[in-house]
Every structure is written in structure tokens, then in C-alpha cells.
Design an enzyme around this catalytic site. Structure first.
Site, PDB file in Angstrom:
ATOM      1  N   ASN A   9      52.697 -98.451 -11.399  1.00 40.38           N
ATOM      2  CA  ASN A   9      53.466 -99.574 -11.261  1.00 40.38           C
ATOM      3  C   ASN A   9      54.164 -99.753 -13.197  1.00 40.38           C
ATOM      4  OD1 ASN A   9      53.302-102.559 -12.042  1.00 40.38           O
ATOM      5  ND2 ASN A   9      51.175-102.650 -12.381  1.00 40.38           N
ATOM      6  N   TRP A  10      55.066-100.024 -13.226  1.00 41.39           N
ATOM      7  CA  TRP A  10      55.916 -99.881 -14.663  1.00 41.39           C
ATOM      8  C   TRP A  10      55.229-101.510 -15.226  1.00 41.39           C
ATOM      9  CZ3 TRP A  10      60.823 -97.506 -13.940  1.00 41.39           C
ATOM     10  CH2 TRP A  10      61.028 -96.163 -13.240  1.00 41.39           C
ATOM     11  N   LYS A  11      55.307-102.663 -14.666  1.00 46.74           N
ATOM     12  CA  LYS A  11      54.880-103.196 -15.301  1.00 46.74           C
ATOM     13  C   LYS A  11      55.661-104.789 -16.019  1.00 46.74           C
ATOM     14  CE  LYS A  11      49.802-102.688 -15.632  1.00 46.74           C
ATOM     15  NZ  LYS A  11      48.621-102.690 -16.536  1.00 46.74           N
ATOM     16  N   HIS A  97      47.454-108.148  -7.256  1.00 47.71           N
ATOM     17  CA  HIS A  97      46.887-107.409  -9.517  1.00 47.71           C
ATOM     18  C   HIS A  97      45.957-108.295  -9.944  1.00 47.71           C
ATOM     19  CE1 HIS A  97      47.450-104.799 -12.671  1.00 47.71           C
ATOM     20  NE2 HIS A  97      47.827-103.746 -11.996  1.00 47.71           N
ATOM     21  N   GLU A  99      46.138-108.393 -12.993  1.00 53.73           N
ATOM     22  CA  GLU A  99      47.175-109.554 -13.808  1.00 53.73           C
ATOM     23  C   GLU A  99      47.589-110.563 -13.875  1.00 53.73           C
ATOM     24  OE1 GLU A  99      48.020-105.567 -16.417  1.00 53.73           O
ATOM     25  OE2 GLU A  99      49.896-106.148 -15.421  1.00 53.73           O
ATOM     26  N   GLU A 169      40.912-101.919  -8.571  1.00 52.50           N
ATOM     27  CA  GLU A 169      40.977-102.182 -10.415  1.00 52.50           C
ATOM     28  C   GLU A 169      39.188-102.623 -11.062  1.00 52.50           C
ATOM     29  OE1 GLU A 169      44.448-103.667 -11.449  1.00 52.50           O
ATOM     30  OE2 GLU A 169      44.443-104.754  -9.619  1.00 52.50           O
ATOM     31  N   GLY A 175      41.566-101.216 -21.052  1.00 49.61           N
ATOM     32  CA  GLY A 175      40.844-102.179 -22.406  1.00 49.61           C
ATOM     33  C   GLY A 175      40.358-102.736 -22.457  1.00 49.61           C
ATOM     34  N   SER A 215      42.518 -96.994 -15.430  1.00 48.45           N
ATOM     35  CA  SER A 215      42.564 -96.286 -16.137  1.00 48.45           C
ATOM     36  C   SER A 215      42.837 -94.527 -16.201  1.00 48.45           C
ATOM     37  CB  SER A 215      42.250 -96.383 -17.613  1.00 48.45           C
ATOM     38  OG  SER A 215      41.916 -98.161 -17.913  1.00 48.45           O
ATOM     39  N   GLY A 236      49.371 -97.265 -14.602  1.00 45.09           N
ATOM     40  CA  GLY A 236      49.768 -98.093 -15.252  1.00 45.09           C
ATOM     41  C   GLY A 236      50.330 -97.729 -16.541  1.00 45.09           C
ATOM     42  N   GLY A 237      49.612 -97.123 -17.319  1.00 40.82           N
ATOM     43  CA  GLY A 237      50.829 -96.987 -19.188  1.00 40.82           C
ATOM     44  C   GLY A 237      50.868 -95.111 -18.577  1.00 40.82           C
TER      45      GLY A 237
END
Length: 252
Positions: A9-11, A97, A99, A169, A175, A215, A236-237
Site C-alpha cells: 500500500n503506497w498510500k 484501511h 487511515e 491491522e 507508529g 509494520s 506500508g512504508g
């Protein structure tokens, strides 16, 4: 047999040029990948979907959207429909998601409508859910997760889950400085599978892939993926770097 899946997921990252470059890198590196039975998905932003589809056309990489509206068309400024996604070659969408739930107030009821719309358009779904830190500390994590799944998905018939991948998730471990252990991931995934089995039976539960979205990195993916109820990851990242992403793909 459940599918092994790694989805990136490149967000809200990468412009058109950067997205095209990264998609090409992933596709090229994947040709040398030894894990041929793992499904690989990337989810760029809306503006880069068409170019990503083109860049990965001759590879195993599939392209997903990060969201969609439940209506086919209309006065919904800034939104995208399933039909529009399919028109550029996208057949998979991420829904629910954390977010989207947090920053855009997406509810279970709204997500149920999006799920229905995606399925009506013969799209595949990566459906996300999970508890926040307060839920985990109060011991309510299973109740929260169960309700999110039931409220958004349990109106469906069993056959629908052939087109649905679940993604857990642990929002509390993303974070926050808190860490979710592989054992905690397995415990929740086992609970999710039991919840599915209680509603739809063992066959559906055991054939539904459940991804871990907390993560996941090259340094911990192998241990997480070794757990019996973890079928891959929603990344994610680490998905923004082709080498890191492929290292996770090869963690099986």
C-alpha cells in the site's frame, strides 16, 4: 489451499514518474523471485493506477486501488467508482484501511456498501480492520475486530469470500512506539479465522487468506509469515522500496 499474498500500500506517496519507476522495479525484480506461488499486489495513488497497470502488464504483479465509492457515478466530488477503476485495468481494491476509518470517518455501515459495490462489479477486495491502542489496553481487541468483520461482511453469502482477502491491522502497533509480537499476530489471526468458521464453516474460513498489516518489514516478515494463520502482509512504508518489498515477498 490459501493464497500467500504480499500487498504494498503506497498510500499518498510518489508522483506519476516515481510510481511508474517503482512499479517497473518491482516487476523486474519479481522475475528473479523464487517464490512463484506468492501473489504480489501494489496499490499506488489513483493518478498512477493506469501507468502502474501498463508498467506491470507482463509480470506477476497485480495493481490495486486504495479506496473507492459505493455509487457507480454522480455528484460525489473527488470520488472514484468501481467501474472507473476497472476501466484502467484495476480489479482489486483496498477497503476499510485504518487511515480511512480514522481520518475520513468511514464506518462499518459505509464499508458494507463499498463491499457490496465492489463485489457487484466483480472486483477483488482486501478488507482491513483492527483495534486501536485503547482497545488493546482494555482487553477489548477481539470484540472490536469481531464487530468490524460482522458489521461490514457478515451479510454476504459464503461464495463472496472467494473474492475477499482479510487484512488485520493492529493500529495500536503502528507508529505508537508499541510493538506487536508474531505471537500476538497469530493469536488474532486464529481468532479471526474462528470467527469466520463460526459463521460460514471451516471450508470458507480455511480458504480465506488473512494478511498482517502491522509494520511488517524485511527484518520481521519471516517470523510473522511462519505463523500458521498468517497468509502474508499488507505492507506500508517498506513497499516504497523495491528491494525491501521483494525481501518481504521472499520471506515465505
Amino acid at each position: 489451499m490459501r493464497k500467500q499474498i504480499v500487498a504494498g500500500n503506497w498510500k499518498m506517496n510518489n508522483d506519476l514518474a516515481a510510481s511508474k519507476k517503482l512499479a517497473k522495479q518491482v516487476a523486474k525484480k519479481l522475475k528473479k523471485d523464487k517464490v512463484k506461488n506468492t501473489k504480489v499486489i501494489i496499490a499506488p495513488t489513483f493518478v498512477s493506477l493506469a501507468s502502474a497497470v501498463k508498467a506491470t502488464k507482463k509480470s506477476r504483479v497485480k495493481v490495486a486501488a486504495q479506496n473507492m465509492h459505493f455509487e457507480e457515478s454522480g455528484a460525489f466530488t473527488g470520488e472514484i467508482s468501481a467501474k472507473m477503476l476497472k476501466s484502467v485495468g484495476v480489479k482489486t481494491v483496498i477497503l476499510g484501511h485504518s487511515e480511512r476509518r480514522e481520518y475520513f470517518a468511514e464506518t462499518d455501515a459505509l464499508l458494507a456498501k463499498k463491499v457490496d459495490a465492489a463485489l457487484a462489479n466483480k472486483m477483488n477486495i482486501i478488507f482491513c480492520f483492527g483495534e486501536v491502542l485503547a482497545d488493546r489496553k482494555s482487553g477489548n481487541q477481539e470484540t472490536v475486530v469481531e464487530n468490524q468483520i460482522k458489521n461490514a461482511l457478515f451479510h454476504l453469502k459464503a461464495d463472496a469470500f472467494k473474492n475477499i482477502v482479510l487484512a488485520y491491522e493492529p493500529v495500536w502497533a503502528i507508529g505508537t512506539g508499541e510493538t506487536a509480537s508474531p505471537e500476538q499476530a497469530q493469536d488474532m489471526h486464529a481468532f479471526i479465522r474462528k470467527t469466520m468458521a463460526d459463521k460460514y464453516g471451516a471450508d470458507v474460513a480455511n480458504s480465506t487468506s488473512i494478511l498482517y498489516g502491522g509494520s511488517c518489514k524485511p527484518t520481521n516478515a519471516k517470523e510473522i509469515f511462519s505463523k500458521p494463520d498468517v497468509d502474508g502482509g499488507l505492507i506500508g512504508g517498506a513497499a516504497l522500496n523495491a528491494d525491501d518489498f521483494l525481501a518481504i515477498v521472499n520471506a515465505f
